[in-house]
Design a protein around this motif. Structure first.
Motif, PDB file in Angstrom:
ATOM      1  N   GLY A 153      33.269  36.102  58.493  1.00 36.71           N
ATOM      2  CA  GLY A 153      34.453  36.797  58.013  1.00 36.71           C
ATOM      3  C   GLY A 153      35.311  35.977  57.079  1.00 36.71           C
ATOM      4  O   GLY A 153      36.463  36.335  56.798  1.00 36.71           O
ATOM      5  N   ASN A 154      34.763  34.859  56.574  1.00 30.63           N
ATOM      6  CA  ASN A 154      35.518  34.006  55.673  1.00 30.63           C
ATOM      7  C   ASN A 154      35.568  34.598  54.265  1.00 30.63           C
ATOM      8  O   ASN A 154      34.686  35.361  53.870  1.00 30.63           O
ATOM      9  N   PRO A 155      36.576  34.230  53.499  1.00 26.02           N
ATOM     10  CA  PRO A 155      36.634  34.707  52.111  1.00 26.02           C
ATOM     11  C   PRO A 155      35.447  34.199  51.306  1.00 26.02           C
ATOM     12  O   PRO A 155      34.895  33.130  51.566  1.00 26.02           O
ATOM     13  N   ILE A 156      35.063  34.967  50.297  1.00 26.08           N
ATOM     14  CA  ILE A 156      34.003  34.592  49.365  1.00 26.08           C
ATOM     15  C   ILE A 156      34.615  34.516  47.972  1.00 26.08           C
ATOM     16  O   ILE A 156      35.241  35.478  47.506  1.00 26.08           O
ATOM     17  N   LEU A 157      34.447  33.387  47.328  1.00 23.52           N
ATOM     18  CA  LEU A 157      34.938  33.207  45.961  1.00 23.52           C
ATOM     19  C   LEU A 157      33.748  33.035  45.040  1.00 23.52           C
ATOM     20  O   LEU A 157      32.925  32.143  45.226  1.00 23.52           O
ATOM     21  N   LYS A 158      33.646  33.899  44.044  1.00 24.28           N
ATOM     22  CA  LYS A 158      32.615  33.806  43.024  1.00 24.28           C
ATOM     23  C   LYS A 158      33.278  33.386  41.709  1.00 24.28           C
ATOM     24  O   LYS A 158      34.235  34.019  41.258  1.00 24.28           O
ATOM     25  N   GLU A 159      32.738  32.309  41.121  1.00 24.19           N
ATOM     26  CA  GLU A 159      33.323  31.787  39.885  1.00 24.19           C
ATOM     27  C   GLU A 159      32.283  31.796  38.763  1.00 24.19           C
ATOM     28  O   GLU A 159      31.134  31.403  38.968  1.00 24.19           O
ATOM     29  N   TYR A 160      32.717  32.223  37.584  1.00 23.10           N
ATOM     30  CA  TYR A 160      31.815  32.332  36.444  1.00 23.10           C
ATOM     31  C   TYR A 160      32.489  31.776  35.187  1.00 23.10           C
ATOM     32  O   TYR A 160      33.723  31.729  35.088  1.00 23.10           O
ATOM     33  N   LEU A 161      31.649  31.375  34.247  1.00 25.81           N
ATOM     34  CA  LEU A 161      32.088  31.088  32.884  1.00 25.81           C
ATOM     35  C   LEU A 161      31.454  32.140  31.989  1.00 25.81           C
ATOM     36  O   LEU A 161      30.223  32.220  31.891  1.00 25.81           O
ATOM     37  N   ILE A 162      32.286  32.960  31.355  1.00 23.59           N
ATOM     38  CA  ILE A 162      31.808  34.083  30.551  1.00 23.59           C
ATOM     39  C   ILE A 162      32.256  33.890  29.113  1.00 23.59           C
ATOM     40  O   ILE A 162      33.447  33.672  28.846  1.00 23.59           O
ATOM     41  N   TRP A 163      31.302  33.977  28.198  1.00 24.83           N
ATOM     42  CA  TRP A 163      31.638  33.913  26.775  1.00 24.83           C
ATOM     43  C   TRP A 163      32.129  35.292  26.333  1.00 24.83           C
ATOM     44  O   TRP A 163      31.460  36.296  26.519  1.00 24.83           O
ATOM     45  N   VAL A 164      33.326  35.333  25.749  1.00 24.52           N
ATOM     46  CA  VAL A 164      33.909  36.598  25.294  1.00 24.52           C
ATOM     47  C   VAL A 164      34.220  36.477  23.807  1.00 24.52           C
ATOM     48  O   VAL A 164      35.049  35.664  23.397  1.00 24.52           O
ATOM     49  N   ASP A 165      33.519  37.267  22.990  1.00 24.83           N
ATOM     50  CA  ASP A 165      33.786  37.262  21.563  1.00 24.83           C
ATOM     51  C   ASP A 165      34.343  38.607  21.101  1.00 24.83           C
ATOM     52  O   ASP A 165      34.336  38.920  19.911  1.00 24.83           O
ATOM     53  N   SER A 166      34.806  39.417  22.043  1.00 22.20           N
ATOM     54  CA  SER A 166      35.421  40.702  21.720  1.00 22.20           C
ATOM     55  C   SER A 166      36.897  40.652  22.107  1.00 22.20           C
ATOM     56  O   SER A 166      37.387  39.646  22.619  1.00 22.20           O
ATOM     57  N   GLU A 167      37.603  41.742  21.892  1.00 24.37           N
ATOM     58  CA  GLU A 167      39.031  41.780  22.182  1.00 24.37           C
ATOM     59  C   GLU A 167      39.314  42.160  23.628  1.00 24.37           C
ATOM     60  O   GLU A 167      40.467  42.134  24.056  1.00 24.37           O
TER      61      GLU A 167
END
Length: 476
Positions: A153-167
Motif C-alpha cells: 500500500g505504499n506510494p508509487i512514484l514514476k519519473e520520466y525524462l520526456i523530450w517536448v518540442d511542441s507547445e
C-alpha cells in the motif's frame, strides 16, 4: 569569563556577514525551471499543499482547473488516512472512468522531468485496487496495464525524462479494456536543465565501445538512483527534488569495499557535473576498494540491479576523487555486464588536475535477454603498485523507450487507442430535401430517415473548448 579581543569580534562579524552573503547567493543561484507545474490531483480547494518547500495546486482549484481536460471525473479523498505515514499528496486522487488528459503549456522546449504519483486510497465507493490503465505522454507510452497498487500500500512514484518540442505536453490516463478505472494522485512537469542529459554516450557492446547519439530525443524512465557509500538523499536536499537511495542492497560483496566521505568543498567545474546533475550529498561520499594498496587485488567492487529485459538502459556513473591525497594516483577500469566500458579512467585528467571535482560518464547498454545489469570498478594496469584503488560516488539507471515508443511492454500507443470502445449514438436524423423543381413537378416531399452511427475516436486534445467547462466533480 573570557572576552574576545575587539579585532576578533570584528573578524567574527565579518565572517558572519560573508556567510550570509554566500547563503543568499546560493539561494539566488538555485535552479528555477521555466516550466514548473505541480498538481495535487483530486483536490478541490484553492489551498496549496506544501511538499519539500514546493506548492502543489489542486487540479480542481481556480489555478489547477486549466490543466484538467475531461468530460467526467471523480475527486476521491482517503477515508482512512494514516496520519504521518505518507505525503499529503497521497490523501486525494483523481479517478477517471473514461480516457482523460492533463494538458500543460510548454514555454521552454526540450527535456522535461515528469513525475507521476500513485497510491490506492480507501473508499466505499471505489476500489482502486481494481484499477487497470495505460498512461501516455504525447507520443510515448509510459505505462501499460498499470495498477497503481503496491502490495504494502505504499506510494508509487514514476519519473520520466520526456523530450517536448511542441507547445503542449499532454498526459493521458486510459482505462484498460479489462477495467473501467484509472487514477492519479499528483503530477509534476518541470523543464530540465540543459546540461542534465547529453545527446551522446558510450555504447557498450561485446565487440567493444561505440558511440550512441540521439539520447536527448528518447523518453527515459528512472529505474534506479543510487547514492554509493552514503545515506538516503531526500528531495529537500536535491536541487531537482530527486531521491537517492543507499547502495547496500545492490552491493555484491560488502567486504570488497569500504566507504569514504569528505566534509570539504565539492569543486564544481565548467564542463563537468553541476549541482543539478547531482548534489553535494552524492559527491561527498563514495566506495573504494577495501584492499587498496595491495599490489594484486583479486576482486572488483560490483553492484547488481534487477532490470526488465529487452530494453536499452542509460547508465550514468558519478565520480569524485575524495579519497586520493594528491593528483595522478587513481586509475581504474569500469565494467558493465562484464564488458570493459572504460579502461584506465583517470579522474585527474578528466577534471583538469583538480581533486574533489565531480565528473560523470554516460553509458548505454543493451540488456537483450538478461534481467540483471551489473556494474563493476576495479584496478587498472596503469595503477601504481603501491596505490591500487577504484572509486564510485553515485549511479543512475534509466530505461530507454523501445522502437515502438513504449517504456512498458511491446504494445505501442496506437493499438491502445484503436482498441478503445467507441461511443455509439443511435437515432434518426431527418434529412429534408427541398428542391423547388421537384416540388413543382412532383408536389411531393421525399423524406428520408437515416440511422446514423456517430463514431467518435478519442483524441488526447479536446476539439470543443466547452468540454473544459462540463467537468462533473464528485467527492466520495
Amino acid at each position: 569569563m573570557d572576552y574576545l579581543p575587539q579585532n576578533s569580534k570584528f573578524y567574527l562579524l565579518l565572517l558572519f556577514f560573508f556567510l550570509q552573503l554566500l547563503f543568499s547567493f546560493i539561494l539566488s543561484s538555485a535552479f528555477s525551471p521555466v516550466d514548473n507545474y505541480l498538481i495535487d490531483c483530486g483536490s478541490n480547494g484553492d489551498l496549496t499543499v506544501d511538499v519539500d518547500n514546493r506548492q502543489f495546486v489542486g487540479d480542481y482549484s481556480k489555478l489547477g482547473l486549466v490543466f484538467l481536460l475531461v468530460t467526467r471525473s471523480i475527486s476521491l479523498e482517503d477515508q482512512s488516512p494514516s496520519l504521518g505515514s505518507s505525503s499529503p499528496l497521497y490523501h486525494t486522487a483523481r479517478v477517471f472512468t473514461k480516457p482523460s488528459t492533463y494538458e500543460f503549456e510548454i514555454k521552454q522546449k526540450g527535456n522535461h522531468l515528469v513525475r507521476i504519483h500513485f497510491r490506492t486510497l480507501s473508499s466505499t465507493s471505489f476500489n482502486l485496487s481494481n484499477a487497470l490503465f495505460h498512461v501516455s505522454a504525447n507520443q510515448f507510452l509510459l505505462l501499460s496495464d498499470f495498477t497503481g497498487h503496491s502490495p504494502a500500500g505504499n506510494p508509487i512514484l514514476k519519473e520520466y525524462l520526456i523530450w517536448v518540442d511542441s507547445e503542449k505536453l499532454v498526459i493521458s490516463f486510459i482505462p484498460s479494456s479489462d477495467s473501467s478505472l484509472a487514477f492519479v494522485n499528483a503530477i509534476e512537469v518541470i523543464s530540465a536543465p540543459g546540461d542534465l542529459i547529453a545527446d551522446t554516450a558510450r555504447l557498450v557492446k561485446p565487440q567493444g565501445i561505440d558511440d550512441y547519439t540521439g539520447l536527448t530525443k528518447q523518453a527515459l524512465e528512472t529505474v534506479y538512483r543510487i547514492n554509493v557509500g552514503g545515506p538516503k538523499v531526500t528531495p529537500f536536499n536535491d536541487s531537482l527534488w530527486r531521491t537517492w537511495t543507499p547502495d547496500v542492497e545492490f552491493l555484491h560483496l560488502n567486504a570488497a569495499s569500504k566507504t569514504v566521505y569528505t566534509s570539504g568543498r565539492i569543486k564544481y567545474l565548467p564542463g563537468g557535473a553541476s549541482r543539478e546533475v547531482a548534489p553535494d550529498s552524492v559527491y561527498n561520499t563514495a566506495r573504494v576498494m577495501n584492499d587498496a594498496n595491495v599490489p594484486k587485488p583479486n576482486f572488483n567492487i560490483t553492484w547488481n540491479f534487477p532490470v526488465t529485459s529487452g530494453y536499452r538502459y542509460l547508465v550514468r556513473m558519478h565520480f569524485c576523487d575524495i579519497a586520493s591525497m594528491s593528483l595522478n594516483l587513481l586509475y581504474f577500469d569500469v565494467y558493465i555486464n562484464g564488458y570493459l566500458a572504460y579502461k584506465d579512467l583517470d579522474l585527474s585528467e578528466l577534471t583538469g588536475q583538480v581533486l574533489a571535482a565531480p565528473y560523470y560518464v554516460d553509458f548505454v547498454v543493451d540488456t537483450a535477454n538478461s534481467q540483471s545489469l551489473s556494474i563493476s570498478i576495479g584496478p587498472s594496469s596503469l595503477s601504481n603498485p603501491s596505490r591500487v584503488n577504484a572509486i564510485l560516488n553515485g549511479v543512475e539507471i534509466m530505461k530507454l523507450n523501445n522502437s515502438m515508443g513504449s517504456l512498458d511492454g511491446e504494445l505501442s500507443l496506437g493499438p491502445i487507442m484503436q482498441s478503445l470502445p467507441r461511443e455509439k449514438t443511435s437515432g434518426f436524423m431527418p434529412s429534408v430535401i427541398g428542391i423547388s423543381l421537384m416540388i413543382a413537378i412532383a408536389g411531393v416531399v421525399y423524406r428520408r430517415r437515416t440511422e446514423v452511427r456517430d463514431y467518435v475516436a478519442w483524441s488526447p486534445l479536446p476539439v470543443d473548448a466547452s468540454e473544459r467547462n462540463s467537468n462533473s466533480n464528485y467527492r466520495c
